[in-house]
Write an enzyme that holds these catalytic residues in place. Structure first.
Site, PDB file in Angstrom:
ATOM      1  N   ARG A 194      78.190  57.881   8.959  1.00 52.71           N
ATOM      2  CA  ARG A 194      78.122  56.854   7.898  1.00 52.71           C
ATOM      3  C   ARG A 194      76.798  56.901   7.127  1.00 52.71           C
ATOM      4  O   ARG A 194      75.730  57.127   7.676  1.00 52.71           O
ATOM      5  CB  ARG A 194      78.266  55.468   8.529  1.00 52.71           C
ATOM      6  CG  ARG A 194      77.903  54.338   7.578  1.00 52.71           C
ATOM      7  CD  ARG A 194      78.370  53.012   8.028  1.00 52.71           C
ATOM      8  NE  ARG A 194      77.854  52.609   9.320  1.00 52.71           N
ATOM      9  CZ  ARG A 194      78.241  51.505   9.942  1.00 52.71           C
ATOM     10  NH1 ARG A 194      79.149  50.721   9.411  1.00 52.71           N
ATOM     11  NH2 ARG A 194      77.717  51.205  11.116  1.00 52.71           N
ATOM     12  N   ARG A 243      72.065  53.949   9.255  1.00 54.59           N
ATOM     13  CA  ARG A 243      71.672  52.793  10.041  1.00 54.59           C
ATOM     14  C   ARG A 243      71.129  53.247  11.390  1.00 54.59           C
ATOM     15  O   ARG A 243      71.707  54.128  12.025  1.00 54.59           O
ATOM     16  CB  ARG A 243      72.880  51.869  10.241  1.00 54.59           C
ATOM     17  CG  ARG A 243      73.025  50.872   9.135  1.00 54.59           C
ATOM     18  CD  ARG A 243      74.319  50.125   9.176  1.00 54.59           C
ATOM     19  NE  ARG A 243      74.649  49.528  10.468  1.00 54.59           N
ATOM     20  CZ  ARG A 243      75.708  48.747  10.668  1.00 54.59           C
ATOM     21  NH1 ARG A 243      76.523  48.477   9.654  1.00 54.59           N
ATOM     22  NH2 ARG A 243      75.959  48.252  11.849  1.00 54.59           N
ATOM     23  N   ARG A 283      82.117  36.423  16.329  1.00 59.18           N
ATOM     24  CA  ARG A 283      82.066  37.572  17.234  1.00 59.18           C
ATOM     25  C   ARG A 283      82.126  37.155  18.697  1.00 59.18           C
ATOM     26  O   ARG A 283      82.128  38.018  19.575  1.00 59.18           O
ATOM     27  CB  ARG A 283      80.724  38.266  16.976  1.00 59.18           C
ATOM     28  CG  ARG A 283      80.714  39.707  17.235  1.00 59.18           C
ATOM     29  CD  ARG A 283      80.543  40.423  15.957  1.00 59.18           C
ATOM     30  NE  ARG A 283      79.768  41.617  16.064  1.00 59.18           N
ATOM     31  CZ  ARG A 283      79.498  42.337  15.003  1.00 59.18           C
ATOM     32  NH1 ARG A 283      79.895  41.962  13.810  1.00 59.18           N
ATOM     33  NH2 ARG A 283      78.835  43.440  15.128  1.00 59.18           N
ATOM     34  N   LYS A 328      85.835  47.286   8.976  1.00 61.00           N
ATOM     35  CA  LYS A 328      85.802  45.874   8.556  1.00 61.00           C
ATOM     36  C   LYS A 328      85.086  45.727   7.212  1.00 61.00           C
ATOM     37  O   LYS A 328      85.581  45.073   6.301  1.00 61.00           O
ATOM     38  CB  LYS A 328      85.085  45.008   9.602  1.00 61.00           C
ATOM     39  CG  LYS A 328      85.721  45.052  10.977  1.00 61.00           C
ATOM     40  CD  LYS A 328      85.000  44.146  11.959  1.00 61.00           C
ATOM     41  CE  LYS A 328      83.557  44.531  12.237  1.00 61.00           C
ATOM     42  NZ  LYS A 328      83.405  45.829  12.928  1.00 61.00           N
TER      43      LYS A 328
END
Ligand code: AP5
Length: 212
Positions: free
Chosen positions: A123, A156, A84, A9
């Protein structure tokens, strides 16, 4: 942009916003900035984010309505990670109705859990400009450094495997019903998010073509 964690996204919303000269409004990025600034909202959001559950609707709705109504969003916006839940979608409807600005398209990036999980654990993100990289699928030119600003890339905390499992469960339980919500309104386009980044972007552009 709708889709499970790791569907792409943020990656696709950033590209699309640049392409159509709109602002990219990522609820996750805005919440992380609030945390970094140690604001009251950031402190309230922290435990939910670290555990992979959703920040309460009323907090997120107020935060996003402020951004949507701000001058920077006047030429259009690409929403990423918001809404969401069904109550958030209803709150967004009310906000957009007040502004007289309907949703053009909802892009549902469809990707399997077994595809997205390794994307999250590999990531890297830039803490300065929010650009996203991946060890294998989208590596930076210089290891560990942002291509754009040179800042040291970070991982993260919610990309730990146990938290990823909880985020996927949260998605399936609370966010997936939005697919049907927007399908019934005739604005939904689903793209195959299992393909590579360039192929997904081509599908996203095809889905928004003709708007405006
Ligand atoms: P948020 O930051 O929105 O996290 P998320 O939805 O879990 O989405 P991600 O950012 O993890 O994934 P993405 O789909 O954007 O993928 P990306 O492009 O980065 O939210 C974090 C938390 O904040 C939530 O858990 C919640 O607590 C809170 N929150 C946020 N919004 C909220 C809301 N509205 N209400 C309540 N709480 C909220 O890509 C991932 C990786 O894959 C990258 O490394 C990328 O390079 C790579 N990649 C991308 N596409 C491809 C591809 N096609 N092929 C190969 N690799 C790819």
């Amino acid at each position: 942009m709708l889709g499970p964690p790791g569907a792409g996204k943020g990656t696709q919303a950033g590209r699309l916003a640049a392409e159509v000269r709109a602002v990219h409004l990522s609820s996750g990025d805005i919440l992380r900035a609030e945390r970094a600034a140690r604001s009251p909202l950031g402190r309230q959001a922290q435990a939910y984010m670290d555990g992979g559950t959703l920040v309460p609707d009323e907090l997120v709705l107020e935060m996003m309505a402020n951004r949507i109504e701000s001058p920077e969003a006047q030429n259009g916006f690409v929403l990423d990670g918001f809404p969401r839940t069904i109550p958030q979608a209803r709150g967004l409807d009310e906000c957009l109705e007040r502004l007289g600005r309907p949703i053009d398209r909802v892009i549902n990036i469809d990707a399997a859990d077994e595809v997205v999980a390794p994307r999250l654990t590999g990531r890297w993100s830039c803490p300065v400009d929010g650009r996203v990289y991946h060890d294998m699928f989208s590596p930076p030119a210089r290891a560990g450094k942002c291509d754009e600003c040179g800042a040291a890339l970070v991982r993260r905390k919610d990309d730990e495997p146990a938290v990823v499992r909880q985020r996927l469960a949260t998605y399936h339980g609370q966010t997936k019903p939005l697919i049907e919500y927007y399908r019934q309104r005739g604005v939904l386009a689903t793209v195959d998010g299992n393909a590579d980044i360039g192929a997904v972007f081509a599908s996203v552009c095809a889905a928004v073509r003709g708007i405006g």
